[in-house]
Structure formats: structure tokens, C-alpha cells
Design a protein around this motif. Sequence first.
Motif, short mmCIF file in Angstrom:
data_model
loop_
_atom_site.label_atom_id
_atom_site.label_comp_id
_atom_site.label_asym_id
_atom_site.label_seq_id
_atom_site.Cartn_x
_atom_site.Cartn_y
_atom_site.Cartn_z
N LYS A 13 -6.84 -6.46 7.19
CA LYS A 13 -6.02 -5.38 7.76
C LYS A 13 -4.97 -5.96 8.70
CE LYS A 13 -5.09 -1.04 9.00
NZ LYS A 13 -4.44 -0.08 8.09
N GLU A 14 -5.34 -6.92 9.51
CA GLU A 14 -4.39 -7.52 10.45
C GLU A 14 -3.27 -8.22 9.70
OE1 GLU A 14 -2.85 -8.38 14.25
OE2 GLU A 14 -4.40 -6.98 13.58
N LYS A 15 -3.57 -8.90 8.61
CA LYS A 15 -2.54 -9.57 7.81
C LYS A 15 -1.57 -8.57 7.21
CE LYS A 15 -3.98 -13.78 8.44
NZ LYS A 15 -3.20 -14.73 9.29
N THR B 183 -20.92 13.21 -7.36
CA THR B 183 -20.42 12.33 -8.41
C THR B 183 -20.26 10.92 -7.86
OG1 THR B 183 -18.11 12.73 -7.84
CG2 THR B 183 -19.15 14.27 -9.39
N PRO B 184 -20.08 9.92 -8.74
CA PRO B 184 -19.90 8.56 -8.23
C PRO B 184 -18.73 8.42 -7.27
CG PRO B 184 -19.49 8.70 -10.62
CD PRO B 184 -20.15 9.96 -10.21
N MET B 185 -17.65 9.17 -7.51
CA MET B 185 -16.50 9.06 -6.60
C MET B 185 -16.77 9.73 -5.27
SD MET B 185 -14.10 7.11 -7.44
CE MET B 185 -13.33 7.57 -5.91
N VAL B 186 -17.28 10.97 -5.27
CA VAL B 186 -17.46 11.72 -4.03
C VAL B 186 -18.50 11.08 -3.12
CG1 VAL B 186 -18.26 13.92 -3.06
CG2 VAL B 186 -16.65 13.91 -4.98
N VAL B 187 -19.62 10.61 -3.70
CA VAL B 187 -20.71 10.09 -2.88
C VAL B 187 -20.49 8.64 -2.49
CG1 VAL B 187 -23.19 9.62 -2.79
CG2 VAL B 187 -22.35 11.71 -3.87
N SER B 188 -20.07 7.79 -3.44
CA SER B 188 -20.04 6.35 -3.17
C SER B 188 -18.66 5.71 -3.36
CB SER B 188 -21.07 5.64 -4.03
OG SER B 188 -22.38 5.98 -3.62
N GLY B 189 -17.92 6.14 -4.38
CA GLY B 189 -16.59 5.60 -4.57
C GLY B 189 -15.69 5.87 -3.38
N THR B 190 -16.06 6.88 -2.61
CA THR B 190 -15.28 7.22 -1.41
C THR B 190 -15.18 6.05 -0.44
OG1 THR B 190 -15.06 8.85 0.37
CG2 THR B 190 -17.30 8.20 -0.22
N HIS B 191 -16.18 5.14 -0.43
CA HIS B 191 -16.14 3.99 0.48
C HIS B 191 -15.04 3.02 0.07
CE1 HIS B 191 -19.55 4.83 3.03
NE2 HIS B 191 -20.27 5.16 1.98
N SER B 192 -14.99 2.67 -1.23
CA SER B 192 -13.95 1.75 -1.66
C SER B 192 -12.58 2.43 -1.68
CB SER B 192 -14.29 1.16 -3.03
OG SER B 192 -14.68 2.15 -3.95
N LEU B 193 -12.57 3.74 -1.89
CA LEU B 193 -11.30 4.48 -1.79
C LEU B 193 -10.79 4.46 -0.36
CD1 LEU B 193 -10.18 7.69 -3.51
CD2 LEU B 193 -10.15 7.65 -1.01
N ASP B 194 -11.68 4.74 0.61
CA ASP B 194 -11.26 4.72 2.01
C ASP B 194 -10.75 3.34 2.40
OD1 ASP B 194 -11.29 5.85 4.89
OD2 ASP B 194 -12.45 4.01 5.05
N MET B 195 -11.47 2.29 1.98
CA MET B 195 -11.04 0.94 2.32
C MET B 195 -9.65 0.67 1.74
SD MET B 195 -11.32 -1.92 3.75
CE MET B 195 -12.94 -1.57 4.47
N SER B 196 -9.43 1.05 0.49
CA SER B 196 -8.15 0.80 -0.15
C SER B 196 -7.03 1.57 0.53
CB SER B 196 -8.22 1.17 -1.64
OG SER B 196 -9.23 0.42 -2.29
N MET B 197 -7.28 2.84 0.86
CA MET B 197 -6.25 3.65 1.52
C MET B 197 -5.97 3.14 2.93
SD MET B 197 -4.92 5.88 -0.47
CE MET B 197 -4.10 6.90 0.74
N LEU C 18 -6.23 -0.02 3.86
CA LEU C 18 -5.44 -1.23 3.69
C LEU C 18 -4.01 -0.92 3.22
CD1 LEU C 18 -8.10 -3.61 2.08
CD2 LEU C 18 -7.42 -3.45 4.49
N MET C 19 -3.83 0.23 2.56
CA MET C 19 -2.50 0.68 2.13
C MET C 19 -1.90 1.70 3.10
SD MET C 19 -2.53 1.24 -2.00
CE MET C 19 -4.06 2.17 -2.10
N GLU C 20 -2.33 1.68 4.34
CA GLU C 20 -1.91 2.69 5.31
C GLU C 20 -0.39 2.90 5.27
OE1 GLU C 20 -2.88 3.86 9.96
OE2 GLU C 20 -3.39 1.88 9.20
#
Length: 376
Positions: free
Chosen positions: A139-141, A178-192, A194-196
Motif C-alpha cells: 500500500k505504501e509503494k 455466496t463465495p463472493m459475499v462471504v469470502s471473496g469480499t476479503h480479496s475484493l476489499d484488499m484489491s479495492m 490497493l486501487m484506492e
Amino acid sequence: MTSKRKEIGLAVVGCGTIGRIRAELARAFPGVGWIGLCDVKSDIGRKLADDISADFFTNDYRELLNRPEVTATIIATDENFHFDPTLLAIEKGHDLFIEKPLATDARQSAQILAAIEAAGIDAVVGYTQRFRRRFLAIKEKLITGQIGDVHSVVTRAFMNRMVPIATTRRTQERATLTPMVVSGTHSLDMSMWLMEGKTPASVFAQSCDKVLSKHGTKDSTFGVFTMTDGTIWSMNISWALPEVWPGAVYGIEIGIVGDKGVIDIEDTHRDVVLASEVPQGGGYVPDGFVAPPRHVDFLTSYPPGDLHIGQLWGPMREETNAWFQRVYAGQRTPHATAADGHRNLLMTMAMDLSAKRGAPVALPADPEELMRELAG
């Protein structure tokens, strides 16, 4: 850090796996002066109350949140039961830590966010991976422009199917589990995160359910987001890997390409492998779930952290203690906001809606439309 010091009177609603971790950390934090617990299961709640010498226990969240000692609340119930205690905590003016998601109903999530914003409440959502050293370094980079303007991102998450089996067995309300709502949300949050600064404009996704349909959920969801500035991002998750898969819970790969460089992240935990004749069990094992034996394990693949000398070490410890410092001393932290949490829910549900329709969905999605088509 500001100069304020505000002793915390803490309510923990939900004493399961995650509620226990956060309550144990609270007891060790010097700024927490009072701890009250609530769980509908008396045996689980009273065991935790005894273990941390809690000041109060009840089966009724209303009784706990109306206590005059409470100034901050952690909502750690099952995903489907966040709404009512969260709204009461907002009404009481408590600082809030809400395990993701804000709610499993997009309309209720919007209502929670509106109430938080109207009341001026400081509320954060539990996205633990933000507190891992590697992601903070990345994130800092990105903040300092080391790879320039990001234009292409690829995210892939693999999960052991023990998580969806354990999650769905606790409720018959599975339409949004669903896989996105319960668990994919973690990798989605991380990606968003990092793409702030990038704003999603549309998503096209597809899903399959060959393995987990009998549990009322999907196996995998793959999607492609297009941002308003033309950036493209693929976001894929499968939580149907065999129960003997060495990853106890989660493994992520993220590639971030900018106009001046690239960051390639392999967070699969395959660098520390244990093989043993001794069964290793599971990572996420809620009360009543019996994990099958696994004899190979990717160590450190349990997202909250790892146990040593009876204590949890890792990102959930960092995340929880950082929240206490935020509430007690006004320290700035990288927690996900309630707005982040609501956005994440709408994006994950939009992927599910696109997969159901077989067509792209414009973003931001409308909560009423999402629930009408996904849960109707």
C-alpha cells in the motif's frame, strides 16, 4: 495520534470463534475498563465470560447494549444477524467494530451506513488482511507512486471448502451466502484498497455450482470489472477446493500493473509446508463443525493469525489492538470504513447478479434491485 484518552467500556455481541479472539485481546488491553458479552448460546458465552473474567454476560443484546458502562461495541454474530444489534449500538452512540459484512441484505447494509453517517459514529468493518505487513508495505509503494497509474489488476483467491460447509450449515437463509459475499469480499476489499481512487463502472461475472449446490451455495465466481477511468480488473474466487487441500483457509494472488511498474503478490502460503502423520484439522472450525483430517498444511494460511503460548499472533491481533488505540487515543488506522464495507457488499452481490443474468451489471448497483433478483 491525538491527546485524547477515553477508557473503553466494551460490548462484544457474539462469542464464537472471532468474538472470543477479540474479547481475549480486549481483556489484555489497558484502555479497556469494562467488558460485557452476549451470545444466544449460554454455554459458549459463559465459558468466554469465565475465561476472560468478563464483567457482565447476557443472552439478550438489548440488555447488554443498554448498559451505561458500554461506550464501544464489537458485532461478531453470524453474518445474517448483524442488523438489529448494529442499529441499537448506533442509536446508543457507541464506537463500532462490525465483522464483515455490515449485513447480508443490501438494503439493510444501506440502512446501517445511512444511520452511521447520520449519527456521526466512528465505525469500522473487519477486513483483517489490511493489517498484514506485506500488504501495508505494498500500500505504501502504491501511495507513493512507485508503479505509477494502475491500469490492469488480476486477483485470484483459492479456499478450502470447509469454510462454506461450516458457514451454510448454521442457517437456511443461504441466498446471499455466496463465495463472493462471504469470502471473496476479503480479496475484493484488499484489491479495492490497493486501487484506492478507482471507481468501478460495471462488472460481468459467471459462476458454477457442481460441488456445493447441495449446501445451497456456488463453487466459484469469476468476474471482470471495468473502472470509470478504463482500468480493468479480474476478480476470481473458488471456495470449493477439497477438504484435504493444504491451505487451511485462504490463498490469494494479486497482480497490479501500472504505467511505471508492476507489483506481483503471491500470498498462497506455500512457502511454509508441514506434512505429518498427525491430523491437522481445519483452520476455521466453528462450534459443532468437525473438520476432516488433513496431513499436509500450508502454515500461516489461517487469516486471523497463528497460535503460540496460548495467544493469537498476527493480523487479527494487530487489527483489534489498532481499533482499541483508535477508540482510546484517536490514532489513525488502516481499518475499512463502513462506506468501504457497504461498497464491498454491493460489488460482491453485483457479481452474483451478473452471473445470474449472464450479462454485465452497471455499478453502483441498486440495493433493492440486488435483493429482488438475488433473494426474491
